[in-house]
Design a protein around this motif. Structure first.
Motif, PDB file in Angstrom:
ATOM      1  N   LEU A  96     -90.265  44.524  46.728  1.00  0.00           N
ATOM      2  CA  LEU A  96     -88.820  44.410  46.536  1.00  0.00           C
ATOM      3  C   LEU A  96     -88.308  45.477  45.571  1.00  0.00           C
ATOM      4  CD1 LEU A  96     -88.559  40.530  46.358  1.00  0.00           C
ATOM      5  CD2 LEU A  96     -87.383  41.973  48.033  1.00  0.00           C
ATOM      6  N   ALA A  97     -89.069  45.732  44.508  1.00  0.00           N
ATOM      7  CA  ALA A  97     -88.679  46.765  43.548  1.00  0.00           C
ATOM      8  C   ALA A  97     -88.662  48.142  44.219  1.00  0.00           C
ATOM      9  CB  ALA A  97     -89.636  46.756  42.357  1.00  0.00           C
ATOM     10  N   THR A  98     -89.668  48.408  45.045  1.00  0.00           N
ATOM     11  CA  THR A  98     -89.742  49.676  45.768  1.00  0.00           C
ATOM     12  C   THR A  98     -88.581  49.818  46.741  1.00  0.00           C
ATOM     13  OG1 THR A  98     -92.157  49.704  45.609  1.00  0.00           O
ATOM     14  CG2 THR A  98     -91.156  51.085  47.299  1.00  0.00           C
ATOM     15  N   GLN A  99     -88.243  48.748  47.431  1.00  0.00           N
ATOM     16  CA  GLN A  99     -87.130  48.786  48.378  1.00  0.00           C
ATOM     17  C   GLN A  99     -85.801  49.047  47.677  1.00  0.00           C
ATOM     18  OE1 GLN A  99     -88.057  44.926  50.162  1.00  0.00           O
ATOM     19  NE2 GLN A  99     -88.433  45.918  52.138  1.00  0.00           N
ATOM     20  N   ALA A 100     -85.651  48.536  46.457  1.00  0.00           N
ATOM     21  CA  ALA A 100     -84.434  48.815  45.691  1.00  0.00           C
ATOM     22  C   ALA A 100     -84.310  50.307  45.402  1.00  0.00           C
ATOM     23  CB  ALA A 100     -84.443  48.023  44.384  1.00  0.00           C
ATOM     24  N   LEU A 101     -85.426  50.953  45.038  1.00  0.00           N
ATOM     25  CA  LEU A 101     -85.430  52.395  44.782  1.00  0.00           C
ATOM     26  C   LEU A 101     -85.146  53.185  46.049  1.00  0.00           C
ATOM     27  CD1 LEU A 101     -88.487  52.656  42.350  1.00  0.00           C
ATOM     28  CD2 LEU A 101     -86.086  53.119  41.785  1.00  0.00           C
ATOM     29  N   GLU A 102     -85.458  52.597  47.200  1.00  0.00           N
ATOM     30  CA  GLU A 102     -85.193  53.239  48.487  1.00  0.00           C
ATOM     31  C   GLU A 102     -83.772  52.985  48.983  1.00  0.00           C
ATOM     32  OE1 GLU A 102     -89.809  52.823  50.162  1.00  0.00           O
ATOM     33  OE2 GLU A 102     -88.232  51.453  50.853  1.00  0.00           O
ATOM     34  N   GLY A 103     -83.003  52.229  48.193  1.00  0.00           N
ATOM     35  CA  GLY A 103     -81.622  51.938  48.570  1.00  0.00           C
ATOM     36  C   GLY A 103     -81.456  50.730  49.465  1.00  0.00           C
TER      37      GLY A 103
END
Length: 225
Positions: free
Chosen positions: A208-215
């Motif tokens: 989820l944290a990675t997806q946030a960085l991916e927008g």
């Protein structure tokens, strides 16, 4: 009056009436809220009890009628809360991705919330972990979670050990986050426990944290069958 019976322990104190009308003080061991109510009802039915009070571990007292009402009221409130959190950091943009996975029960049903957020002006991956923890507390506040035990799980060992009071924190930026976290926990009157887990066990919050960085913005609430 909002303490949760399902997790707290109670002690009953009462006076047992003998045939000669003498009243003998009695008390129980520490027991669960539901067991305390059942025991209180049976004692009351015996007709040999007076001055019966229920005490929690904080010293607050209730009578049987209040205990029954409280147990009914809390059925619709979130309880049995477990929080997984993780933070990711992108050095090039000084942005942090915050991820939280929250399991809880409401009534007889169990739910899972998956959520993330993008946070600007971060300094390090460590700071992202603190921001993620604080982010999860804001979600709990929006859910109306108060006055109950909560378990927080993450792979940020330093943060969790600092919250337990076992490790010191020497960085000013992180200390400010600790102050905010501890103040929020106090405001919500949570009874937290902190569990360090491996990155593998925390992969959902990490994703989820990675997806946030991916927008990719995510917020979902799912009923778990």
């Amino acid at each position: 009056m909002n303490e949760r019976l399902t997790k707290m322990r109670f002690r009953i104190e009462w006076k047992h009436k003998l045939k000669n009308n003498e009243k003998v003080p009695c008390n129980s061991d520490w027991i669960s809220g539901e067991t305390a109510i059942q025991m209180g009802e049976e004692l009351e039915t015996s007709g040999k009890v007076s001055d019966m009070y229920f005490y929690d571990e904080n010293g607050t007292s209730w009578i049987l009628k209040e205990m029954k009402k409280l147990l009914t009221e809390i059925e619709d409130d979130p309880h049995d809360v477990t929080v997984y959190f993780d933070g990711g950091f992108q050095k090039e943009t000084y942005q942090a991705g915050l991820g939280a996975v929250i399991f809880f029960k409401q009534g007889k049903k169990k739910y899972r919330i998956r959520a993330n957020d993008l946070f600007n002006e971060m300094e390090s991956n460590n700071e992202a972990e603190y921001a993620a923890f604080y982010y999860s507390l804001n979600i709990l506040e929006d859910l109306g979670v108060k006055h109950i035990p909560c378990e927080f799980k993450g792979d940020a060992q330093g943060l969790l050990k600092q919250l337990e009071g076992e490790w010191p924190c020497y960085e000013e930026v992180l200390n400010r986050w600790l102050d905010r976290i501890e103040e929020k926990i106090k405001t919500l009157d949570l009874k937290p426990t902190f569990t360090v887990i491996s990155r593998k066990e925390n992969k959902e919050a990490d994703r989820l944290a990675t997806q946030a960085l991916e927008g990719k913005e995510i917020f979902s609430k799912m009923l778990i069958l």
